[in-house]
Design a protein around this motif. Structure first.
Motif, PDB file in Angstrom:
ATOM      1  N   ARG A 195       0.837  -1.058   0.012  1.00 35.71           N
ATOM      2  CA  ARG A 195       0.039   0.067   0.055  1.00 35.71           C
ATOM      3  C   ARG A 195       0.786   1.179   0.123  1.00 35.71           C
ATOM      4  NH1 ARG A 195      -4.095  -0.274   4.806  1.00 35.71           N
ATOM      5  NH2 ARG A 195      -2.533  -0.915   5.930  1.00 35.71           N
ATOM      6  N   PRO A 201       2.762   4.248  -1.368  1.00 37.60           N
ATOM      7  CA  PRO A 201       2.978   4.625  -2.747  1.00 37.60           C
ATOM      8  C   PRO A 201       4.275   4.754  -3.476  1.00 37.60           C
ATOM      9  CG  PRO A 201       2.506   6.289  -1.224  1.00 37.60           C
ATOM     10  CD  PRO A 201       2.354   5.077  -0.254  1.00 37.60           C
ATOM     11  N   ASN A 203       6.632   1.220  -5.859  1.00 35.18           N
ATOM     12  CA  ASN A 203       6.870   1.228  -7.158  1.00 35.18           C
ATOM     13  C   ASN A 203       7.655   2.227  -7.699  1.00 35.18           C
ATOM     14  OD1 ASN A 203       5.507  -1.242  -7.847  1.00 35.18           O
ATOM     15  ND2 ASN A 203       3.622  -0.281  -7.870  1.00 35.18           N
ATOM     16  N   ASP A 230       2.894  18.409  -6.101  1.00 35.51           N
ATOM     17  CA  ASP A 230       1.689  18.698  -7.052  1.00 35.51           C
ATOM     18  C   ASP A 230       2.212  18.841  -8.510  1.00 35.51           C
ATOM     19  OD1 ASP A 230      -0.213  18.335  -5.287  1.00 35.51           O
ATOM     20  OD2 ASP A 230      -0.532  20.222  -4.839  1.00 35.51           O
ATOM     21  N   GLU A 289       3.073   6.307 -14.682  1.00 35.14           N
ATOM     22  CA  GLU A 289       2.053   5.428 -15.204  1.00 35.14           C
ATOM     23  C   GLU A 289       2.615   5.415 -16.623  1.00 35.14           C
ATOM     24  OE1 GLU A 289      -1.580   6.988 -14.834  1.00 35.14           O
ATOM     25  OE2 GLU A 289      -1.247   6.589 -12.675  1.00 35.14           O
ATOM     26  N   ARG A 343       2.566  11.014 -16.120  1.00 31.70           N
ATOM     27  CA  ARG A 343       1.413  11.121 -15.363  1.00 31.70           C
ATOM     28  C   ARG A 343       1.376  10.051 -14.400  1.00 31.70           C
ATOM     29  NH1 ARG A 343      -2.964   8.826 -19.340  1.00 31.70           N
ATOM     30  NH2 ARG A 343      -1.919   6.986 -18.773  1.00 31.70           N
ATOM     31  N   ILE A 344       1.143  10.506 -13.015  1.00 26.42           N
ATOM     32  CA  ILE A 344       0.938   9.585 -11.833  1.00 26.42           C
ATOM     33  C   ILE A 344      -0.273   9.820 -11.281  1.00 26.42           C
ATOM     34  CG2 ILE A 344       2.031   9.195  -9.535  1.00 26.42           C
ATOM     35  CD1 ILE A 344       4.600  10.302 -10.478  1.00 26.42           C
ATOM     36  N   ARG A 345      -1.007   8.705 -11.273  1.00 28.34           N
ATOM     37  CA  ARG A 345      -2.498   9.043 -10.701  1.00 28.34           C
ATOM     38  C   ARG A 345      -3.423   9.861 -11.012  1.00 28.34           C
ATOM     39  NH1 ARG A 345       0.890   8.072  -6.051  1.00 28.34           N
ATOM     40  NH2 ARG A 345       1.322   6.219  -5.384  1.00 28.34           N
ATOM     41  N   GLY A 346      -3.147  10.101 -12.445  1.00 31.73           N
ATOM     42  CA  GLY A 346      -3.979  11.331 -13.167  1.00 31.73           C
ATOM     43  C   GLY A 346      -3.545  12.662 -13.176  1.00 31.73           C
ATOM     44  N   ASP A 347      -2.426  12.946 -12.240  1.00 33.46           N
ATOM     45  CA  ASP A 347      -1.925  14.297 -12.334  1.00 33.46           C
ATOM     46  C   ASP A 347      -0.671  14.021 -13.329  1.00 33.46           C
ATOM     47  OD1 ASP A 347      -3.425  15.290 -10.548  1.00 33.46           O
ATOM     48  OD2 ASP A 347      -2.500  14.647  -8.858  1.00 33.46           O
ATOM     49  N   ASN A 348      -0.185  15.266 -14.011  1.00 36.49           N
ATOM     50  CA  ASN A 348       0.917  15.469 -15.038  1.00 36.49           C
ATOM     51  C   ASN A 348       1.888  16.325 -14.253  1.00 36.49           C
ATOM     52  OD1 ASN A 348      -0.803  14.170 -17.227  1.00 36.49           O
ATOM     53  ND2 ASN A 348      -2.113  15.802 -16.838  1.00 36.49           N
TER      54      ASN A 348
END
Length: 308
Positions: free
Chosen positions: A19, A21, A24, A79, A106, A158-163
């Motif tokens: 769990r 973050p 990886n 962020d 990702e 991109r990481i969890r939807g953020d760029n």
């Protein structure tokens, strides 16, 4: 991924829970110690860190969220920039390795453009990428007086939807001279004009033009005349470009300013909107040939041909 300056490997930190973050990770292995020190310095506050190799810069709170460990922490807002988790300087089998450990993304934006079919089609996603990147660059320029100096699709992940931005081994303070690490396909014209002085001499080009004109007048076959006319057209355009550029050998390269990143941002957004690069580049994002260098050095405006 491999480039001329580093190698990126993906790995699992088996010391972290499933769990966590930070389990990886992406490992950036750098050959050049100067570039490694520059990225480390920029990420950790403007000076080389007082932490030791292998020190965890992040830990977890009770909810599992990542929080800074305090000592030697990242200077950039997570962020906008993929955070550095730790670094290693290790000797192995007679070689020294300089490694930066970061969260695994990702996909980078280059892969997203190639494989996800958003470029030129999905306006909402294109806007999201552009806004995220603009905010990240403003964070560097306004909050830290820095430029990234190598903005391109491969350096946005991109990481969890953020760029977010990666790769700070070319980054410098505003007002300093640019480093020798760059991707020429995303350089602004005023920098390219100094780094790529045009090789052709005007007298040689004019001599060749006169030779072609004489050959055209002497030739009787229509097909051969057409070939000569095509070469004359290309040569005439090249002469215009050399005249426009003038001599760049005595020009001083401009100091780094926010406009360096803003130009690169514009080239990247063009690619998002059209699905193709503004300039033809090789696998390392450098201009493909002398013709592309002339296009950049003599850049005026996006033409209908660029958009067709």
């Amino acid at each position: 991924y491999r480039s001329g300056t580093c190698r990126i490997d993906f790995a699992t930190d088996v010391g972290k829970s499933n769990r966590d973050p930070a389990r990886n990770v992406a490992i950036k292995i750098m050959r050049n110690r100067e570039q490694f020190d520059r990225e480390l310095k920029q990420r950790l506050g403007g000076s080389l860190p007082n932490t030791s190799s292998g020190f965890d810069l992040y830990t977890k709170d009770d909810s599992g969220a990542m929080i800074e460990n305090g000592k030697g922490s990242n200077r950039f807002d997570v962020d906008h920039v993929v955070p550095l988790l730790r670094y290693h300087i290790e000797d192995f089998e007679g070689k020294r390795y300089h490694c930066l450990i970061m969260l695994k993304g990702e996909r980078n934006l280059d892969e997203i453009i190639r494989y996800e079919g958003i470029a030129g089609k999905d306006v909402n996603k294109i806007t999201c990428f552009a806004v995220d990147l603009a905010k990240a660059l403003n964070h560097l320029h306004s909050d830290h007086n820095l430029i990234h100096a190598d903005v391109k699709p491969r350096n946005v992940v991109r990481i969890r939807g953020d760029n977010k931005l990666i790769d700070f081994d070319a980054s410098i303070s505003i007002g300093e001279r640019l480093t020798e690490k760059f991707s020429s396909g995303y350089l602004p014209p005023e920098v390219a004009a100094v780094r790529f002085p045009l090789k052709e001499k005007m007298e040689d080009l004019m001599r060749r033009k006169e030779e072609l004109k004489q050959k055209y007048n002497d030739e009787r076959g229509d097909d051969e005349q057409d070939k000569i006319m095509e070469e004359l057209t290309v040569l005439t355009e090249k002469i215009k470009q050399v005249k426009s550029a003038g001599s760049n050998s005595d020009k001083e390269e401009p100091v780094a300013g926010a406009q360096v990143d803003i130009w690169s941002f514009g080239v990247l957004v063009f690619e998002l909107l059209t699905g193709r690069p503004l300039f033809n580049c090789d696998a390392n994002d450098n201009l493909l040939n002398e013709e592309e260098k002339r296009r950049l050095v003599n850049w005026k405006v996006i033409t209908d041909k660029d958009l067709s």
